[in-house]
Design a protein around this motif. Structure first.
Motif, PDB file in Angstrom:
ATOM      1  N   VAL A 190       0.942  -0.878   0.085  1.00  0.00           N
ATOM      2  CA  VAL A 190      -0.188  -0.137   0.367  1.00  0.00           C
ATOM      3  C   VAL A 190       0.700   1.497   0.410  1.00  0.00           C
ATOM      4  O   VAL A 190       0.812   1.543  -0.703  1.00  0.00           O
ATOM      5  CB  VAL A 190      -0.712  -0.425   0.964  1.00  0.00           C
ATOM      6  N   VAL A 191       1.801   1.584   0.398  1.00  0.00           N
ATOM      7  CA  VAL A 191       2.887   2.299   1.280  1.00  0.00           C
ATOM      8  C   VAL A 191       3.429   3.511  -0.347  1.00  0.00           C
ATOM      9  O   VAL A 191       3.274   4.197  -0.287  1.00  0.00           O
ATOM     10  CB  VAL A 191       3.492   2.537   2.184  1.00  0.00           C
ATOM     11  N   PRO A 192       3.902   2.519  -1.415  1.00  0.00           N
ATOM     12  CA  PRO A 192       4.646   2.724  -2.165  1.00  0.00           C
ATOM     13  C   PRO A 192       3.626   3.514  -3.223  1.00  0.00           C
ATOM     14  O   PRO A 192       4.379   4.878  -3.418  1.00  0.00           O
ATOM     15  CB  PRO A 192       4.667   1.668  -3.099  1.00  0.00           C
ATOM     16  N   TYR A 193       2.226   3.837  -2.670  1.00  0.00           N
ATOM     17  CA  TYR A 193       1.513   4.534  -3.892  1.00  0.00           C
ATOM     18  C   TYR A 193       1.513   6.162  -3.418  1.00  0.00           C
ATOM     19  O   TYR A 193       1.448   7.109  -3.288  1.00  0.00           O
ATOM     20  CB  TYR A 193      -0.206   4.012  -3.726  1.00  0.00           C
ATOM     21  N   TYR A 194       1.380   5.266  -1.844  1.00  0.00           N
ATOM     22  CA  TYR A 194       1.862   7.117  -0.780  1.00  0.00           C
ATOM     23  C   TYR A 194       2.948   7.193  -2.108  1.00  0.00           C
ATOM     24  O   TYR A 194       2.771   9.067  -1.259  1.00  0.00           O
ATOM     25  CB  TYR A 194       1.621   6.954   0.600  1.00  0.00           C
ATOM     26  N   ILE A 195       4.223   6.956  -1.266  1.00  0.00           N
ATOM     27  CA  ILE A 195       5.261   7.379  -0.890  1.00  0.00           C
ATOM     28  C   ILE A 195       5.553   8.125  -2.661  1.00  0.00           C
ATOM     29  O   ILE A 195       6.070   8.969  -3.523  1.00  0.00           O
ATOM     30  CB  ILE A 195       6.105   6.958  -0.988  1.00  0.00           C
ATOM     31  N   VAL A 196       5.233   7.799  -3.838  1.00  0.00           N
ATOM     32  CA  VAL A 196       5.292   8.205  -5.005  1.00  0.00           C
ATOM     33  C   VAL A 196       4.333   9.288  -5.157  1.00  0.00           C
ATOM     34  O   VAL A 196       4.328  10.140  -5.552  1.00  0.00           O
ATOM     35  CB  VAL A 196       4.473   7.179  -6.092  1.00  0.00           C
ATOM     36  N   GLN A 197       3.055   9.637  -4.765  1.00  0.00           N
ATOM     37  CA  GLN A 197       2.248  10.233  -4.631  1.00  0.00           C
ATOM     38  C   GLN A 197       2.657  12.034  -4.097  1.00  0.00           C
ATOM     39  O   GLN A 197       3.391  12.726  -4.207  1.00  0.00           O
ATOM     40  CB  GLN A 197       0.633  10.776  -3.971  1.00  0.00           C
ATOM     41  N   ILE A 198       3.739  11.068  -2.616  1.00  0.00           N
ATOM     42  CA  ILE A 198       4.839  12.616  -1.740  1.00  0.00           C
ATOM     43  C   ILE A 198       5.307  13.053  -2.704  1.00  0.00           C
ATOM     44  O   ILE A 198       5.522  13.938  -2.710  1.00  0.00           O
ATOM     45  CB  ILE A 198       5.025  12.273  -0.194  1.00  0.00           C
ATOM     46  N   TYR A 199       6.292  12.368  -3.306  1.00  0.00           N
ATOM     47  CA  TYR A 199       7.353  12.888  -3.919  1.00  0.00           C
ATOM     48  C   TYR A 199       6.975  13.581  -5.582  1.00  0.00           C
ATOM     49  O   TYR A 199       7.537  14.573  -5.426  1.00  0.00           O
ATOM     50  CB  TYR A 199       8.305  11.828  -5.012  1.00  0.00           C
ATOM     51  N   HIS A 200       5.725  13.125  -5.936  1.00  0.00           N
ATOM     52  CA  HIS A 200       5.211  14.291  -6.629  1.00  0.00           C
ATOM     53  C   HIS A 200       4.520  15.331  -6.398  1.00  0.00           C
ATOM     54  O   HIS A 200       5.209  16.649  -6.951  1.00  0.00           O
ATOM     55  CB  HIS A 200       4.025  14.120  -7.464  1.00  0.00           C
ATOM     56  N   PHE A 201       4.108  15.612  -5.104  1.00  0.00           N
ATOM     57  CA  PHE A 201       3.608  16.611  -4.408  1.00  0.00           C
ATOM     58  C   PHE A 201       5.130  17.207  -3.930  1.00  0.00           C
ATOM     59  O   PHE A 201       5.272  19.040  -3.986  1.00  0.00           O
ATOM     60  CB  PHE A 201       3.265  16.704  -2.903  1.00  0.00           C
ATOM     61  N   GLN A 202       5.846  16.847  -3.878  1.00  0.00           N
ATOM     62  CA  GLN A 202       7.792  17.352  -3.546  1.00  0.00           C
ATOM     63  C   GLN A 202       8.146  18.322  -4.139  1.00  0.00           C
ATOM     64  O   GLN A 202       9.163  18.485  -4.994  1.00  0.00           O
ATOM     65  CB  GLN A 202       8.225  16.745  -2.204  1.00  0.00           C
ATOM     66  N   GLU A 203       7.347  17.441  -6.402  1.00  0.00           N
ATOM     67  CA  GLU A 203       8.211  17.865  -7.015  1.00  0.00           C
ATOM     68  C   GLU A 203       9.539  17.644  -7.248  1.00  0.00           C
ATOM     69  O   GLU A 203      10.611  17.987  -8.054  1.00  0.00           O
ATOM     70  CB  GLU A 203       8.202  19.528  -7.603  1.00  0.00           C
ATOM     71  N   ASP A 204       9.818  15.705  -7.052  1.00  0.00           N
ATOM     72  CA  ASP A 204      10.677  15.553  -7.411  1.00  0.00           C
ATOM     73  C   ASP A 204      10.157  14.367  -7.857  1.00  0.00           C
ATOM     74  O   ASP A 204      10.409  13.372  -7.991  1.00  0.00           O
ATOM     75  CB  ASP A 204      10.809  15.492  -5.235  1.00  0.00           C
ATOM     76  N   TYR A 205      10.749  15.099  -9.117  1.00  0.00           N
ATOM     77  CA  TYR A 205      10.180  13.797 -10.492  1.00  0.00           C
ATOM     78  C   TYR A 205      11.291  13.167 -10.751  1.00  0.00           C
ATOM     79  O   TYR A 205      10.555  11.724 -11.583  1.00  0.00           O
ATOM     80  CB  TYR A 205      10.022  14.488 -11.676  1.00  0.00           C
TER      81      TYR A 205
END
Length: 218
Positions: A190-205
């Motif tokens: 479950v947590v990888p989907y949160y992690i990817v979203q967080i990287y996206h919000f942090q603009e760490d593409y």
């Protein structure tokens, strides 16, 4: 007199043995029998017998369990078992998903007075009850206090702490929680989907791509 005393101890000790074996129906009968023959109804052993009667009733899902626990607290307010009774009342209402009532009973306890494994159970169950009541800051505070990594409640507490921080846009704190669970058997999927979203919000593409690609292929 000594014979009666021996009999009440005999029944009480049998009750303890049965209780340890999780034979709650038979244990309850022994504790009730012990109470009947005790001369001193204010003794510590009598108080303990009343507590175990209520505890067994709870384990057996008897309808009078909550009443018995409250009665015990009222009659034996100075007993060391009172904190156990409050904890059981909290758990009873937690089990029934009566979150507000569970919180009220858990509020009778002080976390500073609790030791493991009860401390982690208390922090998680009270925290989850607060979470269900939408008291997110209080829930997060309780989950944050969990530090026994061997507890079965530690990972769920970490997950809900991460979830709350994520929902409140505290992405750095949320990321820390979720990253600690990436290899967990229950939360690892479950947590990888949160992690990817967080990287996206942090603009760490770069991280979005490198971290998210394996999951895209799965």
């Amino acid at each position: 007199m000594s014979m009666v005393f021996d009999n009440d101890l005999l029944s009480y000790n049998r009750g303890l043995e049965l209780y340890e074996k999780q034979k709650y129906g038979a244990a309850k009968e022994q504790f009730e029998q012990a109470i009947v023959v005790m001369d001193d109804q204010n003794s510590e052993i009598c108080a303990n017998a009343h507590f175990y009667v209520a505890d067994c009733a709870l384990e057996l899902f008897h309808k009078d369990a909550e009443f018995l626990l409250k009665e015990f607290i009222g009659n034996y307010s100075s007993s060391p078992r009172v904190s156990d009774a409050w904890f059981l009342l909290g758990n009873y209402n937690y089990r029934k998903k009566k979150w507000e009532e569970a919180i009220q009973y858990y509020n009778e306890l002080q976390v500073i007075n609790l030791v493991e494994p009860r401390k982690s159970e208390y922090l998680f169950k009270k925290g989850y009850s607060e979470f269900q009541e939408k008291n997110l800051d209080e829930a997060a505070s309780l989950f944050f206090q969990m530090n026994d990594q061997t507890s079965i409640y530690f990972a769920p507490g970490t997950y809900y702490l991460g979830h709350i921080n994520y929902s409140q846009k505290k992405y750095a704190a949320a990321l820390k929680s979720f990253q600690s669970l990436k290899d967990h058997e229950l939360f690892g999927d479950v947590v990888p989907y949160y992690i990817v979203q967080i990287y996206h919000f942090q603009e760490d593409y770069d991280e979005v791509i490198s971290y998210g690609k394996p999951f895209l292929e799965d």
